[in-house]
Design a protein around this motif. Structure first.
Motif, PDB file in Angstrom:
ATOM      1  N   ARG A 316      15.782  30.965  25.541  1.00 13.67           N
ATOM      2  CA  ARG A 316      17.042  31.658  25.277  1.00 13.67           C
ATOM      3  C   ARG A 316      18.148  30.955  26.042  1.00 13.67           C
ATOM      4  O   ARG A 316      18.028  30.696  27.235  1.00 13.67           O
ATOM      5  N   VAL A 317      19.209  30.593  25.358  1.00 14.97           N
ATOM      6  CA  VAL A 317      20.285  29.842  25.983  1.00 14.97           C
ATOM      7  C   VAL A 317      21.616  30.499  25.657  1.00 14.97           C
ATOM      8  O   VAL A 317      21.735  31.277  24.716  1.00 14.97           O
ATOM      9  N   ASP A 318      22.620  30.191  26.456  1.00 15.99           N
ATOM     10  CA  ASP A 318      23.985  30.633  26.207  1.00 15.99           C
ATOM     11  C   ASP A 318      24.790  29.473  25.666  1.00 15.99           C
ATOM     12  O   ASP A 318      24.698  28.352  26.169  1.00 15.99           O
ATOM     13  N   SER A 319      25.575  29.734  24.642  1.00 20.02           N
ATOM     14  CA  SER A 319      26.524  28.714  24.220  1.00 20.02           C
ATOM     15  C   SER A 319      27.571  28.563  25.317  1.00 20.02           C
ATOM     16  O   SER A 319      27.811  29.473  26.101  1.00 20.02           O
ATOM     17  N   TYR A 320      28.199  27.412  25.362  1.00 23.47           N
ATOM     18  CA  TYR A 320      29.165  27.112  26.425  1.00 23.47           C
ATOM     19  C   TYR A 320      30.322  28.101  26.391  1.00 23.47           C
ATOM     20  O   TYR A 320      30.934  28.315  25.355  1.00 23.47           O
ATOM     21  N   ARG A 321      30.577  28.688  27.550  1.00 26.45           N
ATOM     22  CA  ARG A 321      31.715  29.597  27.663  1.00 26.45           C
ATOM     23  C   ARG A 321      32.557  29.187  28.857  1.00 26.45           C
ATOM     24  O   ARG A 321      32.038  29.027  29.962  1.00 26.45           O
ATOM     25  N   PRO A 322      33.843  29.016  28.678  1.00 23.56           N
ATOM     26  CA  PRO A 322      34.705  28.641  29.799  1.00 23.56           C
ATOM     27  C   PRO A 322      34.961  29.832  30.710  1.00 23.56           C
ATOM     28  O   PRO A 322      34.583  30.970  30.398  1.00 23.56           O
ATOM     29  N   SER A 323      35.609  29.567  31.832  1.00 25.19           N
ATOM     30  CA  SER A 323      36.009  30.658  32.717  1.00 25.19           C
ATOM     31  C   SER A 323      36.926  31.604  31.965  1.00 25.19           C
ATOM     32  O   SER A 323      37.788  31.175  31.203  1.00 25.19           O
ATOM     33  N   LYS A 324      36.730  32.897  32.166  1.00 20.97           N
ATOM     34  CA  LYS A 324      37.554  33.855  31.443  1.00 20.97           C
ATOM     35  C   LYS A 324      38.139  34.859  32.420  1.00 20.97           C
ATOM     36  O   LYS A 324      37.643  35.052  33.526  1.00 20.97           O
ATOM     37  N   GLY A 325      39.199  35.489  32.002  1.00 18.77           N
ATOM     38  CA  GLY A 325      39.835  36.494  32.830  1.00 18.77           C
ATOM     39  C   GLY A 325      40.945  35.919  33.692  1.00 18.77           C
ATOM     40  O   GLY A 325      41.032  34.715  33.924  1.00 18.77           O
ATOM     41  N   ILE A 326      41.811  36.806  34.138  1.00 18.58           N
ATOM     42  CA  ILE A 326      42.946  36.407  34.974  1.00 18.58           C
ATOM     43  C   ILE A 326      43.033  37.343  36.179  1.00 18.58           C
ATOM     44  O   ILE A 326      42.609  38.497  36.126  1.00 18.58           O
ATOM     45  N   VAL A 327      43.568  36.794  37.260  1.00 15.11           N
ATOM     46  CA  VAL A 327      43.908  37.593  38.438  1.00 15.11           C
ATOM     47  C   VAL A 327      45.397  37.879  38.363  1.00 15.11           C
ATOM     48  O   VAL A 327      46.225  36.958  38.418  1.00 15.11           O
ATOM     49  N   LEU A 328      45.748  39.129  38.225  1.00 18.40           N
ATOM     50  CA  LEU A 328      47.148  39.535  38.166  1.00 18.40           C
ATOM     51  C   LEU A 328      47.512  40.161  39.509  1.00 18.40           C
ATOM     52  O   LEU A 328      46.836  41.079  39.977  1.00 18.40           O
ATOM     53  N   GLN A 329      48.570  39.646  40.126  1.00 17.35           N
ATOM     54  CA  GLN A 329      48.914  40.088  41.478  1.00 17.35           C
ATOM     55  C   GLN A 329      50.386  40.450  41.572  1.00 17.35           C
ATOM     56  O   GLN A 329      51.245  39.736  41.061  1.00 17.35           O
ATOM     57  N   THR A 373      44.651  49.555  42.013  1.00 22.22           N
ATOM     58  CA  THR A 373      44.931  50.303  40.793  1.00 22.22           C
ATOM     59  C   THR A 373      45.646  49.402  39.807  1.00 22.22           C
ATOM     60  O   THR A 373      46.378  48.489  40.182  1.00 22.22           O
ATOM     61  N   PHE A 374      45.410  49.671  38.540  1.00 22.72           N
ATOM     62  CA  PHE A 374      46.089  48.923  37.476  1.00 22.72           C
ATOM     63  C   PHE A 374      46.576  49.919  36.442  1.00 22.72           C
ATOM     64  O   PHE A 374      46.063  51.045  36.342  1.00 22.72           O
ATOM     65  N   GLY A 375      47.579  49.503  35.700  1.00 16.95           N
ATOM     66  CA  GLY A 375      48.193  50.405  34.742  1.00 16.95           C
ATOM     67  C   GLY A 375      48.099  49.897  33.322  1.00 16.95           C
ATOM     68  O   GLY A 375      47.975  48.696  33.068  1.00 16.95           O
ATOM     69  N   ILE A 376      48.151  50.836  32.381  1.00 16.24           N
ATOM     70  CA  ILE A 376      48.188  50.565  30.952  1.00 16.24           C
ATOM     71  C   ILE A 376      49.425  51.244  30.382  1.00 16.24           C
ATOM     72  O   ILE A 376      49.718  52.397  30.718  1.00 16.24           O
ATOM     73  N   ASP A 377      50.132  50.510  29.544  1.00 13.92           N
ATOM     74  CA  ASP A 377      51.270  51.111  28.847  1.00 13.92           C
ATOM     75  C   ASP A 377      51.213  50.673  27.387  1.00 13.92           C
ATOM     76  O   ASP A 377      51.261  49.471  27.094  1.00 13.92           O
ATOM     77  N   ILE A 378      51.071  51.629  26.490  1.00 12.84           N
ATOM     78  CA  ILE A 378      51.102  51.376  25.045  1.00 12.84           C
ATOM     79  C   ILE A 378      52.454  51.851  24.533  1.00 12.84           C
ATOM     80  O   ILE A 378      52.785  53.035  24.640  1.00 12.84           O
ATOM     81  N   ARG A 433      46.828  43.423  48.174  1.00 15.31           N
ATOM     82  CA  ARG A 433      48.221  43.135  47.828  1.00 15.31           C
ATOM     83  C   ARG A 433      48.467  43.326  46.330  1.00 15.31           C
ATOM     84  O   ARG A 433      49.098  42.514  45.666  1.00 15.31           O
ATOM     85  N   GLY A 434      47.958  44.435  45.793  1.00 20.99           N
ATOM     86  CA  GLY A 434      48.217  44.738  44.385  1.00 20.99           C
ATOM     87  C   GLY A 434      47.575  43.759  43.434  1.00 20.99           C
ATOM     88  O   GLY A 434      48.182  43.391  42.440  1.00 20.99           O
ATOM     89  N   SER A 435      46.343  43.313  43.711  1.00 19.94           N
ATOM     90  CA  SER A 435      45.698  42.283  42.911  1.00 19.94           C
ATOM     91  C   SER A 435      44.479  42.844  42.198  1.00 19.94           C
ATOM     92  O   SER A 435      43.667  43.542  42.807  1.00 19.94           O
ATOM     93  N   VAL A 436      44.352  42.551  40.903  1.00 19.24           N
ATOM     94  CA  VAL A 436      43.227  43.026  40.114  1.00 19.24           C
ATOM     95  C   VAL A 436      42.891  41.959  39.069  1.00 19.24           C
ATOM     96  O   VAL A 436      43.762  41.196  38.628  1.00 19.24           O
ATOM     97  N   ILE A 437      41.611  41.903  38.699  1.00 23.55           N
ATOM     98  CA  ILE A 437      41.147  40.933  37.707  1.00 23.55           C
ATOM     99  C   ILE A 437      40.941  41.647  36.375  1.00 23.55           C
ATOM    100  O   ILE A 437      40.271  42.685  36.308  1.00 23.55           O
TER     101      ILE A 437
END
Length: 591
Positions: A316-329, A373-378, A433-437
């Protein structure tokens, strides 16, 4: 002289090389490599060495199948071609998602994949020195490398499995329709091969060309964690662009940043570090079924787990996946940095009156000692003067990946939908310092599951026998060209008795031109133009137009020309279709 023996496997090799003129004994390569034309009489040997007996001798103008280059003990280059009369049997190993029955449905003619060891996981390029050239990303595992044709001696040897998910087919079709149809989710490959695979970046489901149209590959599989109506749910970045918040640009997302009273950046974004993947699950396959049930953790099989069925446990193998996600600060406690994405009016109209869910996967920044904490606004806007409607909430992050499902309803008069992700007041966790991934942000209908069941894409390792001309080696000068044999032989007959330079003959055989060539030479190289135009009253200046190029003449000689670069079938760069927008994703898109 073309190879006349029957071939059971025809390799669809897509090579491209820049045209250049070489001295006698050097190779002149142009375009897609297919045939070699001898410029002089040449002796050929069975090995890249002149110590042995001469295996064959061919006169100038002979057309042979070109097979590559080799180097002898003295580091001299030899050109390898295929013998036109003597053939030998070779075995090649490929991967395919087609079992025997589906291969038969395609008439035993289908594109196959590279046999990558130890599986299909492509290596991650090593880091490059700052400021140095960046290495190309590995090609998608689903890129075709050969064309398997009618052959009853092909054998299926092993199976392996790629991590995937098994969504409901109706859910995929519903998502595609909501996004505007198939043309809206990808720029599909031109001239696909039967059996060729493709993964649209917008809906990363595995598609296969059945010889007539693109259809979902069977069994239906998703090469991603979720079906999303948002573009770029895993926050792929564009390193070539920067933003006000000091980080890389995000495809489909707009990054909003501001300055603090001292004029410094009040927020930032950067690529998040990857989380170590857990031990991969083993995929149990029932013999003869060719379909994978839900994955399980890696454990040695026991009699209890295998009885009463005979089971296979493929690698069982994984196809190549790059780094994902961002750090928002947020470094100034003012929600000074956030990302947003707005759905197009067409997509919003299709969602009117429906219940949606925004799924977020978040985690704490590295080294955090407390939750942030992080926020959502729709924001839903209307076409008239009605004030926008907002759905907002805040949530805590955690050390482990946490899932937040935020439901909301779309009003019947909605014109656009904007999704915003932001960092809340940093006072909740000063160390961070208000940082979340943010690892993922996907938007779905409430009736869809947040993540389809885990499963796999099953690939079969197939050994195919091919009969190819025996290899011959020579150092005689030649031209390698993509032209057809009949065309090459006709052009050779027209130029062999002329007193044109060797370089011009090389160019003409290769289908190339240069400044100063005559109309006759251009006609032999490029063929008859589709359109001719006079550029002067005397008629001495003219322009020839071709479907993808043109040539301008003055007094019978070419003074300017242009040619479109041949379109590559490499598929290493797949365009990402954002809802209502078109952006280009890096080479790993869809993997």
């Amino acid at each position: 002289m073309a190879l006349g023996t029957e071939r059971f496997v025809a390799l669809a090799v897509f090579l491209a090389a820049g045209a250049q003129v070489g001295d006698p004994g050097e190779l002149f390569v142009s375009g897609e490599v297919r045939h070699a034309v001898l410029l002089e009489d040449g002796n050929f040997f069975s090995m890249p060495s002149s110590d042995g007996a001469i295996a064959a001798h061919f006169p100038a103008g002979t057309v042979l199948d070109y097979a590559g280059e080799a180097t002898d003990d003295f580091e001299r280059t030899w050109f390898m071609v295929r013998h036109p009369e003597k053939s030998e049997r070779q075995s090649n190993v490929y991967l395919t998602n087609l079992d025997q029955h589906r291969l038969a449905d395609l008439g035993y003619r289908a594109a196959v994949l590279a046999n990558r060891e130890p599986g299909v996981a492509a290596p991650i390029p090593p880091p490059t020195i700052a400021g140095g050239p960046k290495l190309p990303l590995p090609a998608p595992w689903w890129r075709p490398v050969a064309m398997l044709e009618l052959d009853h001696s092909s054998t299926f040897n092993e199976v392996l499995a790629i991590t995937a998910r098994a969504p409901e087919e109706r859910t995929l079709h519903e998502a595609i329709e909501l996004l505007g149809g198939r043309e809206a989710i990808a720029m599909w490959p031109d001239d696909p091969l039967p059996g060729e695979l493709f993964v649209p970046p917008m809906i990363p489901a595995l598609f296969q060309f059945d010889g007539v149209e693109w259809r979902l590959a069977r069994p239906v599989r998703l090469l991603g964690d979720a079906i999303s109506l948002l573009g770029n749910p895993t926050f792929e970045t564009d390193p070539k662009q920067t933003t006000l918040a000091g980080g890389p640009a995000l495809h489909c997302w707009s990054l909003i940043g501001s300055l603090d009273p001292a004029g410094r950046l009040a927020g930032s974004v950067r690529v998040a570090p990857r989380v170590a993947d857990p031990s991969p699950p083993a995929v149990l396959l029932e013999v003869g079924r060719g379909a994978a049930p839900v994955t399980t953790r890696v454990t040695l099989p026991t009699t209890a787990t295998l009885f009463p069925y005979k089971m296979l446990i493929p690698p069982r193998v994984d196809s190549y996946r790059p780094s994902k996600g961002i750090v928002l600060q947020d470094v100034h406690s003012q929600q000074a940095a956030y990302v947003e994405q707005t759905l197009s009016r067409a997509s919003t109209r299709a969602l009117r009156g429906k219940s949606l869910v925004l799924d977020l996967i978040t985690r704490n920044a590295p080294g955090a000692s407390a939750a942030a904490t992080f926020g959502i606004d729709i924001e839903i806007r209307f076409s008239d003067d009605t004030p926008p409607e907002h759905f907002s909430a805040s949530f805590p992050s955690s050390d482990n990946a946490g899932h937040v499902a935020f439901p909301f309803d779309v009003a019947m008069a909605a014109d656009t939908i904007t999704v915003r992700l932001l960092v809340a007041d940093r006072s909740v966790a000063r160390e961070q310092r208000g940082s979340v991934i943010f690892d993922r942000a996907s938007l779905r209908l409430a009736s869809w599951p947040s993540e389809p069941p885990a499963s796999s894409v099953v690939l079969y390792r197939i050994t195919a026998n091919t009969f190819e001309g025996a290899p011959l080696y020579t150092r005689a000068p030649m031209v390698v060209t993509p032209r057809e044999v009949e065309q090459i032989e006709q052009v050779w007959a027209d130029i062999v008795e002329t007193e044109w330079s060797k370089e011009d003959k090389q160019r003409i055989l290769a289908g190339e031109i240069r400044h100063g060539m005559t109309e006759q030479q251009v006609r032999l190289s490029w063929g008859e133009p589709s359109k001719q135009a006079q550029l002067s009253v005397e008629g001495n200046d003219k322009r020839w137009d071709y479907p993808d190029r043109y040539a301008v003449f003055a007094d019978g000689n070419i003074i300017a020309f242009s040619r479109a670069s041949p379109q590559s079938r490499d598929q290493t760069a797949a365009p990402l279709m954002c809802p209502g927008l078109v952006n280009v994703l890096p080479a790993n898109a869809g993997q």
